[in-house]
Design a protein around this motif. Structure first.
Motif, PDB file in Angstrom:
ATOM      1  N   LYS A   7     -11.401  39.058 -38.496  1.00 23.34           N
ATOM      2  CA  LYS A   7     -11.298  40.235 -37.636  1.00 23.34           C
ATOM      3  C   LYS A   7     -12.564  40.417 -36.786  1.00 23.34           C
ATOM      4  O   LYS A   7     -12.486  40.735 -35.592  1.00 23.34           O
ATOM      5  N   VAL A   8     -13.738  40.208 -37.420  1.00 25.14           N
ATOM      6  CA  VAL A   8     -15.005  40.345 -36.695  1.00 25.14           C
ATOM      7  C   VAL A   8     -15.114  39.279 -35.610  1.00 25.14           C
ATOM      8  O   VAL A   8     -15.534  39.549 -34.466  1.00 25.14           O
ATOM      9  N   MET A   9     -14.717  38.064 -35.922  1.00 22.02           N
ATOM     10  CA  MET A   9     -14.781  36.969 -34.969  1.00 22.02           C
ATOM     11  C   MET A   9     -13.860  37.249 -33.781  1.00 22.02           C
ATOM     12  O   MET A   9     -14.227  37.011 -32.610  1.00 22.02           O
ATOM     13  N   LYS A  10     -12.696  37.758 -34.050  1.00 20.97           N
ATOM     14  CA  LYS A  10     -11.742  38.089 -32.984  1.00 20.97           C
ATOM     15  C   LYS A  10     -12.316  39.171 -32.064  1.00 20.97           C
ATOM     16  O   LYS A  10     -12.219  39.092 -30.825  1.00 20.97           O
ATOM     17  N   TYR A  11     -12.964  40.158 -32.675  1.00 18.18           N
ATOM     18  CA  TYR A  11     -13.571  41.252 -31.904  1.00 18.18           C
ATOM     19  C   TYR A  11     -14.695  40.725 -31.000  1.00 18.18           C
ATOM     20  O   TYR A  11     -14.809  41.093 -29.828  1.00 18.18           O
ATOM     21  N   ILE A  12     -15.531  39.823 -31.540  1.00 17.29           N
ATOM     22  CA  ILE A  12     -16.654  39.273 -30.777  1.00 17.29           C
ATOM     23  C   ILE A  12     -16.154  38.460 -29.582  1.00 17.29           C
ATOM     24  O   ILE A  12     -16.657  38.575 -28.455  1.00 17.29           O
ATOM     25  N   LEU A  13     -15.143  37.633 -29.824  1.00 20.49           N
ATOM     26  CA  LEU A  13     -14.609  36.786 -28.756  1.00 20.49           C
ATOM     27  C   LEU A  13     -13.934  37.632 -27.675  1.00 20.49           C
ATOM     28  O   LEU A  13     -14.037  37.337 -26.483  1.00 20.49           O
ATOM     29  N   GLU A  14     -13.266  38.672 -28.099  1.00 24.58           N
ATOM     30  CA  GLU A  14     -12.590  39.546 -27.140  1.00 24.58           C
ATOM     31  C   GLU A  14     -13.587  40.365 -26.299  1.00 24.58           C
ATOM     32  O   GLU A  14     -13.264  40.819 -25.197  1.00 24.58           O
ATOM     33  N   SER A  15     -14.821  40.524 -26.852  1.00 27.63           N
ATOM     34  CA  SER A  15     -15.849  41.280 -26.129  1.00 27.63           C
ATOM     35  C   SER A  15     -16.492  40.454 -25.006  1.00 27.63           C
ATOM     36  O   SER A  15     -17.323  40.965 -24.256  1.00 27.63           O
ATOM     37  N   GLY A  16     -16.144  39.162 -24.937  1.00 27.22           N
ATOM     38  CA  GLY A  16     -16.654  38.325 -23.862  1.00 27.22           C
ATOM     39  C   GLY A  16     -17.673  37.300 -24.289  1.00 27.22           C
ATOM     40  O   GLY A  16     -18.051  36.420 -23.503  1.00 27.22           O
ATOM     41  N   ALA A  17     -18.142  37.363 -25.533  1.00 27.22           N
ATOM     42  CA  ALA A  17     -19.128  36.390 -26.016  1.00 27.22           C
ATOM     43  C   ALA A  17     -18.412  35.093 -26.365  1.00 27.22           C
ATOM     44  O   ALA A  17     -17.493  35.083 -27.185  1.00 27.22           O
ATOM     45  N   ASP A  18     -18.826  33.992 -25.726  1.00 30.02           N
ATOM     46  CA  ASP A  18     -18.201  32.707 -26.022  1.00 30.02           C
ATOM     47  C   ASP A  18     -19.219  31.583 -26.222  1.00 30.02           C
ATOM     48  O   ASP A  18     -18.843  30.442 -26.473  1.00 30.02           O
ATOM     49  N   GLU A  19     -20.509  31.897 -26.078  1.00 29.28           N
ATOM     50  CA  GLU A  19     -21.553  30.914 -26.331  1.00 29.28           C
ATOM     51  C   GLU A  19     -21.911  30.916 -27.832  1.00 29.28           C
ATOM     52  O   GLU A  19     -21.898  31.961 -28.480  1.00 29.28           O
ATOM     53  N   GLU A  25     -25.462  35.249 -33.187  1.00 32.08           N
ATOM     54  CA  GLU A  25     -26.299  36.444 -33.238  1.00 32.08           C
ATOM     55  C   GLU A  25     -25.483  37.670 -33.611  1.00 32.08           C
ATOM     56  O   GLU A  25     -25.911  38.496 -34.435  1.00 32.08           O
ATOM     57  N   LYS A  26     -24.310  37.822 -33.007  1.00 32.24           N
ATOM     58  CA  LYS A  26     -23.456  38.978 -33.299  1.00 32.24           C
ATOM     59  C   LYS A  26     -22.920  38.930 -34.733  1.00 32.24           C
ATOM     60  O   LYS A  26     -22.799  39.967 -35.395  1.00 32.24           O
ATOM     61  N   LEU A  27     -22.581  37.738 -35.215  1.00 32.76           N
ATOM     62  CA  LEU A  27     -22.114  37.596 -36.592  1.00 32.76           C
ATOM     63  C   LEU A  27     -23.223  37.952 -37.590  1.00 32.76           C
ATOM     64  O   LEU A  27     -22.994  38.665 -38.581  1.00 32.76           O
ATOM     65  N   MET A  28     -24.428  37.443 -37.325  1.00 30.27           N
ATOM     66  CA  MET A  28     -25.566  37.740 -38.196  1.00 30.27           C
ATOM     67  C   MET A  28     -25.872  39.232 -38.195  1.00 30.27           C
ATOM     68  O   MET A  28     -26.174  39.810 -39.246  1.00 30.27           O
ATOM     69  N   ASP A  29     -25.788  39.839 -37.038  1.00 30.63           N
ATOM     70  CA  ASP A  29     -26.074  41.266 -36.943  1.00 30.63           C
ATOM     71  C   ASP A  29     -25.024  42.083 -37.698  1.00 30.63           C
ATOM     72  O   ASP A  29     -25.350  43.087 -38.348  1.00 30.63           O
ATOM     73  N   HIS A  30     -23.770  41.632 -37.631  1.00 27.93           N
ATOM     74  CA  HIS A  30     -22.697  42.377 -38.290  1.00 27.93           C
ATOM     75  C   HIS A  30     -22.787  42.278 -39.815  1.00 27.93           C
ATOM     76  O   HIS A  30     -22.622  43.282 -40.519  1.00 27.93           O
TER      77      HIS A  30
END
Length: 216
Positions: A7-19, A25-30
C-alpha cells in the motif's frame, strides 16, 4: 511487496516518485522516520550475540544497527574500530579470548576469523560432550557390576543363614530321637510296629526342616 508495504509503495508511485533514490528515501522515512540515531545508538550499545545465532547473522545485524547509529561517519576507519570492538564485546567469553588481542584490517576479516574459531570450538565441545557421555556410561556399568556383586554376596549370606537354621533344626530332631531311645525300656523294644511309625513321623519332620522331599 504485500500488505502494508504494498500500500505504501503504491502511494509513493502514485505521488509521482519513480526514481530509485527518491522511492528509497520515502520508504525509509515511512518505516523508519521515527527511529532516530540516538535510538539506534542505544540498540548498538546493548547489542550482543543471541544464543544460537550464527556469527555472520550477528555481524550483519550489528553492522546494520551501527550504520543507523552513525549515519554520517560509519564508513570512516576510526568508526570501523568501534564496530570491531563492539562485535568482540558481543561474543561469548571463549570466542572473545580467541580474537580479542589480535589485529584485523577490516570488520569482514574479523568476522571471518571469528567464524573459523567458532566452528573449531563447536567441534571441541562436541567431542568433550561425547567423552563425558562415554564416561557416564562406563561409570553406570561399573556401578551395575558392583551392585550385582553385592547382591550375590547378600544371597550367599542368606543361603548360609538358611543352612544354619536347617542344621540347628536337624540337630534338635536328632537330639529328640536320642532322648526317645533312652526313654524306651527293654520291654518296649518288642513293639516294632509302634516304633516304626514314630520313626517315620520323625523322619518326615527332619525332611521338612531340611527342605528334602518327604517320602510318601
Amino acid at each position: 511487496m504485500t500488505d502494508r508495504a504494498q500500500k505504501v509503495m503504491k502511494y509513493i508511485l502514485e505521488s509521482g516518485a519513480d526514481e530509485y533514490d527518491s522511492v528509497k528515501e520515502k520508504l525509509m522515512d515511512h518505516f523508519h522516520g521515527d527511529e532516530t540515531a540516538e535510538k539506534y545508538l542505544n540498540k548498538f550499545k546493548k547489542a550482543s550475540k543471541k544464543p544460537g545465532e550464527k556469527i555472520y547473522d550477528f555481524a550483519i545485524r550489528l553492522k546494520e544497527i551501527f550504520k543507523y547509529a552513525y549515519p554520517d561517519a560509519y564508513m570512516q576507519d576510526s568508526f570501523q574500530i568501534i564496530l570491531q570492538q563492539k562485535f568482540i564485546d558481543g561474543l561469548d567469553e571463549k570466542l572473545q579470548m580467541k580474537v580479542k588481542y589480535k589485529t584485523f584490517q577490516t570488520f569482514d576479516e574479523l568476522v571471518s576469523e571469528t567464524r573459523k574459531y567458532s566452528v573449531r570450538l563447536d567441534v571441541i565441545e562436541e567431542n568433550e560432550e561425547k567423552h563425558e557421555f562415554v564416561n557416564q556410561i562406563s561409570k553406570t556399568s561399573d556401578v551395575s557390576k558392583l551392585r550385582e556383586k553385592l547382591e550375590l554376596v547378600e544371597l550367599k549370606q542368606l543361603i548360609e543363614k538358611q543352612n544354619e537354621k536347617h542344621s540347628e533344626s536337624v540337630k534338635a530332631v536328632v537330639a529328640a530321637l536320642k532322648d526317645e531311645f533312652k526313654s524306651i525300656s527293654a520291654a518296649q523294644c518288642t513293639k516294632q510296629s509302634d516304633m516304626s511309625l514314630r520313626m517315620l513321623e520323625l523322619t518326615k519332620a527332619v525332611n521338612r526342616e531340611s527342605g528334602e522331599r518327604v517320602p510318601p
